[in-house]
Enzyme design. Structure first.
Site, PDB file in Angstrom:
ATOM      1  N   LYS A   8       0.721  -1.368   0.049  1.00 51.47           N
ATOM      2  CA  LYS A   8      -0.094   0.008   0.001  1.00 51.47           C
ATOM      3  C   LYS A   8       0.661   1.178  -0.047  1.00 51.47           C
ATOM      4  CE  LYS A   8      -3.126   3.083   0.684  1.00 51.47           C
ATOM      5  NZ  LYS A   8      -4.423   3.314   0.525  1.00 51.47           N
ATOM      6  N   CYS A  65      -3.562  10.780   1.434  1.00 45.22           N
ATOM      7  CA  CYS A  65      -2.650   9.700   1.304  1.00 45.22           C
ATOM      8  C   CYS A  65      -1.387   9.792   0.765  1.00 45.22           C
ATOM      9  CB  CYS A  65      -3.401   8.456   0.445  1.00 45.22           C
ATOM     10  SG  CYS A  65      -5.081   8.185   0.704  1.00 45.22           S
TER      11      CYS A  65
HETATM   12  N1  SAJ Z   1      -1.518  14.730  -9.046  1.00 42.12           N
HETATM   13  C1  SAJ Z   1      -0.783  15.315  -9.959  1.00 42.12           C
HETATM   14  N2  SAJ Z   1      -0.376  14.713 -11.030  1.00 42.12           N
HETATM   15  C2  SAJ Z   1      -0.684  13.507 -11.405  1.00 42.12           C
HETATM   16  C3  SAJ Z   1      -1.628  12.803 -10.649  1.00 42.12           C
HETATM   17  C4  SAJ Z   1      -2.053  13.348  -9.564  1.00 42.12           C
HETATM   18  O1  SAJ Z   1      -0.412  16.440  -9.522  1.00 42.12           O
HETATM   19  O2  SAJ Z   1      -0.420  13.123 -12.606  1.00 42.12           O
HETATM   20  C5  SAJ Z   1      -2.108  15.231  -7.866  1.00 42.12           C
HETATM   21  C6  SAJ Z   1      -3.748  15.397  -7.719  1.00 42.12           C
HETATM   22  O3  SAJ Z   1      -4.083  16.486  -8.076  1.00 42.12           O
HETATM   23  C7  SAJ Z   1      -3.678  15.174  -6.267  1.00 42.12           C
HETATM   24  C8  SAJ Z   1      -2.469  14.326  -5.820  1.00 42.12           C
HETATM   25  O4  SAJ Z   1      -1.733  14.219  -6.853  1.00 42.12           O
HETATM   26  O5  SAJ Z   1      -3.479  16.486  -5.450  1.00 42.12           O
HETATM   27  C9  SAJ Z   1      -3.021  12.670  -5.523  1.00 42.12           C
HETATM   28  O6  SAJ Z   1      -4.254  12.527  -6.409  1.00 42.12           O
HETATM   29  P1  SAJ Z   1      -4.283  10.973  -6.861  1.00 42.12           P
HETATM   30  O7  SAJ Z   1      -5.563  11.068  -7.979  1.00 42.12           O
HETATM   31  O8  SAJ Z   1      -3.130  10.546  -7.430  1.00 42.12           O
HETATM   32  O9  SAJ Z   1      -4.427  10.215  -5.794  1.00 42.12           O
HETATM   33  P2  SAJ Z   1      -5.349  10.086  -4.317  1.00 42.12           P
HETATM   34  O10 SAJ Z   1      -4.829  10.509  -3.084  1.00 42.12           O
HETATM   35  O11 SAJ Z   1      -6.859  10.607  -4.518  1.00 42.12           O
HETATM   36  O12 SAJ Z   1      -5.708   8.349  -3.904  1.00 42.12           O
HETATM   37  C10 SAJ Z   1      -4.700   7.719  -4.107  1.00 42.12           C
HETATM   38  C11 SAJ Z   1      -4.793   6.457  -5.066  1.00 42.12           C
HETATM   39  N3  SAJ Z   1      -3.507   5.802  -4.885  1.00 42.12           N
HETATM   40  C12 SAJ Z   1      -3.030   5.697  -6.109  1.00 42.12           C
HETATM   41  O13 SAJ Z   1      -3.335   5.735  -7.243  1.00 42.12           O
HETATM   42  C13 SAJ Z   1      -1.694   4.695  -6.317  1.00 42.12           C
HETATM   43  C14 SAJ Z   1      -5.849   5.432  -4.188  1.00 42.12           C
HETATM   44  O14 SAJ Z   1      -5.935   4.384  -5.024  1.00 42.12           O
HETATM   45  C15 SAJ Z   1      -5.565   5.154  -2.620  1.00 42.12           C
HETATM   46  O15 SAJ Z   1      -6.600   4.431  -2.395  1.00 42.12           O
HETATM   47  C16 SAJ Z   1      -5.544   6.438  -2.038  1.00 42.12           C
HETATM   48  O16 SAJ Z   1      -4.266   7.399  -2.764  1.00 42.12           O
HETATM   49  C17 SAJ Z   1      -5.301   6.134  -0.805  1.00 42.12           C
HETATM   50  O17 SAJ Z   1      -6.114   6.145   0.160  1.00 42.12           O
HETATM   51  O18 SAJ Z   1      -4.140   5.797  -0.410  1.00 42.12           O
END
Ligand code: SAJ
Length: 413
Positions: A201, A255
């Site tokens: 995780k 996360c």
């Molecule tokens: N972000 C970027 N660039 C990207 C992708 C995301 O700047 O290319 C930013 C987003 O705007 C945001 C942050 O990163 O601020 C995180 O967003 P996210 O959509 O990547 O993830 P979370 O935090 O909403 O959810 C993540 C997920 N983990 C993964 O994709 C590996 C989700 O599956 C998990 O369940 C969750 O964390 C968790 O609870 O751990």
């Protein structure tokens, strides 16, 4: 096992949907939370957050009468702990709420029941901090760590369709816990040890954080050496084995800004991971600095700045750890700031309507790429002199007939 009782401890973004999915698939589910206002709301038939499909699920569960919100912990065959695990100062996972949940469960725990931890915990936490505490119950127990993997905005879909990992104390415990999850999970379910599940995780979120940091670093390089990062990423990603993430204002949510620290807390070897965290954390400051340079370059005296988006990412109402807070801090001493978000109700400062923001600001910063911003036509707001787009959302049509400067993050200075 279909008639056994399960108690979900912690009815947040993960606990509540998990409890409802289990209740919908035939289990009798108690939903417990220390926050009495949540229990009260649920007893009155109200949900306190929105996710696609949750209203329908709620209706279905109400009809089946299999979900009971409770403010006293009940006797149950299994407890699923889904409480927050923030980050401590020493970078380890803060298990305060998990340990408190165990304290609450202890007086009613009956021998042979099962404890499942869904909250994200650090590598080794089951072995070193959680199982020793359960052993103090002095009763037979089954244990597993089954980290949640659903993404806000698609929580229910991902809870049902994503693969799940169960890190159990023994094969018997793993098989037992699997019977609970396979009642609603359509993805594959894998059994392993607690420490592998914990590490998996944290690795998943670290992978994302490091990749986002790479994208952010490349955007800074692009600004310095003079190319357009968005065009370059699009073309680089045509390679079959390349998937560069998107740069932006940084990383928010409950996360990704937190979990990678759990590796830094337990290992001396996590220097890349630590650097990535720092790169992402510094992005709001870097955007703030670029805005100040642009104010000087375009001689915008005493400008009023409007920030579009406060949520931690697009199209969600969740603002936990949003990098917009750091951006506001960087700018607020020097400029007056207005904020808009179509989804978030409460923010660090009051939220104004989109129209008010657009019609009264000199500079607009697009911080979050909510779809609702896609149709803004800047020609309708002649007061706007500069649009800074941190997600490269705006396209030519947004600027047709407009007379403002247009700058995207990661483009030549
Ligand atoms: N972000 C970027 N660039 C990207 C992708 C995301 O700047 O290319 C930013 C987003 O705007 C945001 C942050 O990163 O601020 C995180 O967003 P996210 O959509 O990547 O993830 P979370 O935090 O909403 O959810 C993540 C997920 N983990 C993964 O994709 C590996 C989700 O599956 C998990 O369940 C969750 O964390 C968790 O609870 O751990």
């Amino acid at each position: 096992m279909t008639k056994s009782t399960i108690c979900v401890v912690g009815l947040g973004y993960i606990g509540l949907p998990t409890g409802l999915l289990l209740a919908d698939s035939g289990f009798n589910v108690y939903g417990f939370d220390i926050d009495h206002s949540k229990i009260k709301a649920l007893k009155n038939g109200q949900l306190f957050f929105q996710e696609p499909g949750i209203n329908e699920l709620w209706e279905s569960v109400l009809e089946k009468k299999t979900f009971y919100p409770v403010s006293q912990i009940p006797i149950a065959d299994a407890y699923i702990i889904s409480v927050p695990t923030p980050q401590q100062e020493d970078k380890l996972a803060d298990l305060r709420f998990v340990l408190k949940a165990l304290d609450i469960i202890k007086p009613v725990f009956k021998s042979g029941s099962t404890i499942i931890v869904e909250s994200t915990i650090g590598p080794g936490d089951s072995r070193d901090r959680i199982i020793p505490k359960i052993k103090q119950f002095k009763k037979a127990f089954h244990y597993g760590h089954c980290p949640e993997r659903a993404i806000p905005g698609q929580t229910l879909y991902e809870m049902v369709h994503n693969a799940r990992i169960i890190g159990a104390l023994s094969k018997t415990d793993g098989e037992l816990i699997k019977t609970i999850y396979q009642s609603f999970v359509k993805g594959d379910i894998y059994l392993t040890s607690p420490i592998v599940a914990e590490s998996c995780k944290v690795m998943e979120n670290t992978y994302r954080d490091v990749n986002i940091a790479l994208a952010n670093e490349l955007s800074k390089i692009a600004e310095e050496v003079g190319f357009n990062i968005w065009e370059a990423i699009e073309l680089a990603n045509k390679h079959p084995r390349v998937n560069i993430h998107t740069p932006g204002l940084g990383v928010g949510g409950h996360c990704i800004p937190i979990d990678p620290w759990f590796f830094v807390g337990v290992s001396q070897q996590a220097s890349l991971i630590e650097t990535a965290r720092q790169i992402n954390d510094r992005m709001p400051m870097i955007v703030g600095r670029r805005i100040k340079q642009l104010v000087q370059k375009y001689k915008l005296s005493n400008p009023r700045i409007g920030i579009l988006g406060y949520a931690y990412k697009k199209n969600v109402d969740d603002a936990r750890e949003t990098p917009v807070n750091s951006l506001i801090k960087t700018l607020e001493g020097e400029y007056s700031i207005l904020l808009n978000d179509p989804f978030v109700k409460e923010a660090a400062r009051s939220i104004v309507t989109l129209k008010k923001l657009l019609s009264s600001c000199d500079i607009v910063i697009l911080a979050v790429d909510h779809d609702k911003y896609k149709d803004i036509s800047f020609k309708d707001y002649p007061n706007i002199k500069l649009v800074f787009d941190a997600k490269n959302l705006f396209q030519k049509h947004n600027f047709a007939g407009a007379r403002c400067y247009r700058v995207s993050l990661g483009t030549p200075k």
